[in-house]
Design an enzyme around this catalytic site. Structure first.
Site, PDB file in Angstrom:
ATOM      1  N   LYS A 161     -15.348  -8.265   3.752  1.00 57.32           N
ATOM      2  CA  LYS A 161     -14.232  -8.633   4.638  1.00 57.32           C
ATOM      3  C   LYS A 161     -14.541  -8.280   6.085  1.00 57.32           C
ATOM      4  CE  LYS A 161     -10.473  -7.772   1.316  1.00 57.32           C
ATOM      5  NZ  LYS A 161      -9.420  -6.797   0.985  1.00 57.32           N
ATOM      6  N   SER A 193      -2.695  -7.721   2.946  1.00 56.23           N
ATOM      7  CA  SER A 193      -3.009  -7.643   4.383  1.00 56.23           C
ATOM      8  C   SER A 193      -3.333  -9.033   4.920  1.00 56.23           C
ATOM      9  CB  SER A 193      -4.205  -6.714   4.616  1.00 56.23           C
ATOM     10  OG  SER A 193      -3.927  -5.420   4.157  1.00 56.23           O
ATOM     11  N   ARG A 213      -2.157  -6.161  -8.342  1.00 59.69           N
ATOM     12  CA  ARG A 213      -1.046  -7.099  -8.177  1.00 59.69           C
ATOM     13  C   ARG A 213      -1.027  -8.131  -9.291  1.00 59.69           C
ATOM     14  NH1 ARG A 213      -2.756  -8.005  -2.156  1.00 59.69           N
ATOM     15  NH2 ARG A 213      -4.605  -8.000  -3.437  1.00 59.69           N
ATOM     16  N   HIS A 233       0.839  -1.211   0.000  1.00 57.74           N
ATOM     17  CA  HIS A 233       0.000   0.000   0.000  1.00 57.74           C
ATOM     18  C   HIS A 233       0.872   1.259   0.000  1.00 57.74           C
ATOM     19  CE1 HIS A 233      -2.911  -2.739   2.371  1.00 57.74           C
ATOM     20  NE2 HIS A 233      -3.471  -2.552   1.194  1.00 57.74           N
TER      21      HIS A 233
HETATM   22  O1  PNS Z   1      -8.589  -3.023   0.285  1.00 56.04           O
HETATM   23  P1  PNS Z   1      -9.891  -3.523  -0.300  1.00 56.04           P
HETATM   24  O2  PNS Z   1     -10.646  -4.340   0.730  1.00 56.04           O
HETATM   25  O3  PNS Z   1      -9.698  -4.267  -1.590  1.00 56.04           O
HETATM   26  O4  PNS Z   1     -10.744  -2.215  -0.644  1.00 56.04           O
HETATM   27  C1  PNS Z   1     -12.073  -2.316  -1.164  1.00 56.04           C
HETATM   28  C2  PNS Z   1     -12.805  -0.997  -0.896  1.00 56.04           C
HETATM   29  C3  PNS Z   1     -12.898  -0.735   0.601  1.00 56.04           C
HETATM   30  C4  PNS Z   1     -12.072   0.132  -1.585  1.00 56.04           C
HETATM   31  C5  PNS Z   1     -14.238  -1.130  -1.503  1.00 56.04           C
HETATM   32  O5  PNS Z   1     -14.939  -2.171  -0.885  1.00 56.04           O
HETATM   33  C6  PNS Z   1     -15.023   0.189  -1.380  1.00 56.04           C
HETATM   34  O6  PNS Z   1     -14.883   1.073  -2.207  1.00 56.04           O
HETATM   35  N1  PNS Z   1     -15.866   0.309  -0.319  1.00 56.04           N
HETATM   36  C7  PNS Z   1     -16.647   1.509  -0.060  1.00 56.04           C
HETATM   37  C8  PNS Z   1     -18.152   1.285  -0.392  1.00 56.04           C
HETATM   38  C9  PNS Z   1     -18.346   1.366  -1.885  1.00 56.04           C
HETATM   39  O7  PNS Z   1     -18.299   2.431  -2.475  1.00 56.04           O
HETATM   40  N2  PNS Z   1     -18.527   0.176  -2.500  1.00 56.04           N
HETATM   41  C10 PNS Z   1     -18.402   0.024  -3.918  1.00 56.04           C
HETATM   42  C11 PNS Z   1     -19.656   0.149  -4.648  1.00 56.04           C
HETATM   43  S1  PNS Z   1     -19.241  -0.144  -6.310  1.00 56.04           S
END
Ligand code: PNS
Length: 162
Positions: free
Chosen positions: A41, A128, A90, A17
Site C-alpha cells: 500500500k 481507510s 470484516r 480500528h
Molecule cells: O492495515 P493493514 O495494511 O492491513 O496492515 C498490514 C500490516 C501493516 C499489519 C502488515 O503488512 C505487516 O505486518 N507489516 C509489517 C512487516 C511484516 O511483518 N510483514 C509480514 C510478513 S508475514
C-alpha cells in the site's frame, strides 16, 4: 503482564480500528497499537502523522500505547514480549490474506498467537481506503473517523472538490 500488539497501516485510523483497539484493551493489560509498513500500500499520511492521529483518538484508553516500526512485526512482537497479535476481520475477503500473515508470523515467532476480532456490523463496510476515497471527492466523513482527526484528513485529501 499480558501484552498484545495491534498492527496496521492506520492510514488513517477509523472507527473500525478504534473499536478493535478498545475491545483488545479490555482483554490485555497493555495494547501496543503499531503503525507498520504494508509494502502493498502507498500511504497518504506519514508515519508520524498516523502516530499522532492514533494518539489523539486513543487518549482516553489508559492501557493503550502507540508506536511505529519499519521492520518485521514478528521481531517487534518478540522484542516487546507480547503474547498476541490482534487483528480485526470484516468479511470473508479479509480472511485469506490475514490467514497467510498469521501463519507466516507464527513461523517467524511461535510464542505469539494471532487473535482475530470480528468487526461490529456497523463497521463492516468501513476501511481507510473508503474514508480516503470519500474525503478526496469532497464527501462527508463524519461518522467514519473521530472529530479530532477530521480536519487533518480533509486538509490532506480534499483537493478542492465540493
Ligand atoms: O492495515 P493493514 O495494511 O492491513 O496492515 C498490514 C500490516 C501493516 C499489519 C502488515 O503488512 C505487516 O505486518 N507489516 C509489517 C512487516 C511484516 O511483518 N510483514 C509480514 C510478513 S508475514
Amino acid at each position: 503482564m499480558s501484552i498484545a500488539v495491534c498492527p496496521g497501516s492506520f492510514d488513517p485510523v477509523t472507527f473500525g480500528h478504534i473499536d478493535i483497539i478498545s475491545r483488545a484493551s479490555k482483554i490485555f493489560d497493555k495494547v501496543i497499537v503499531l503503525v507498520s509498513i504494508n509494502p502493498n500500500k502507498e500511504a497518504s499520511f506519514t508515519v508520524s502523522e498516523r502516530v499522532n492521529m492514533l494518539k489523539a483518538v486513543t487518549e482516553g484508553i489508559e492501557n493503550v500505547v502507540i508506536d511505529a516500526y519499519d521492520g518485521l512485526l514478528a521481531d517487534y512482537t518478540r522484542k516487546q514480549g507480547a503474547s498476541a497479535i490482534v487483528k480485526g476481520l470484516r468479511a470473508v475477503s479479509d480472511f485469506e490474506y490475514e490467514f497467510q500473515m498469521a501463519l507466516a508470523n507464527k513461523k517467524l515467532y511461535s510464542n505469539a498467537e494471532t487473535i482475530f476480532f470480528t468487526t461490529t456490523s456497523e463497521n463492516m463496510y468501513l476501511s481507510s481506503s473508503v474514508v480516503k476515497q470519500i474525503a478526496s471527492l469532497g464527501g462527508d466523513i463524519t461518522g467514519f473517523v473521530p472529530d479530532e482527526i477530521l480536519e487533518t484528513i480533509k486538509n490532506r485529501l480534499n483537493k478542492g472538490v465540493q
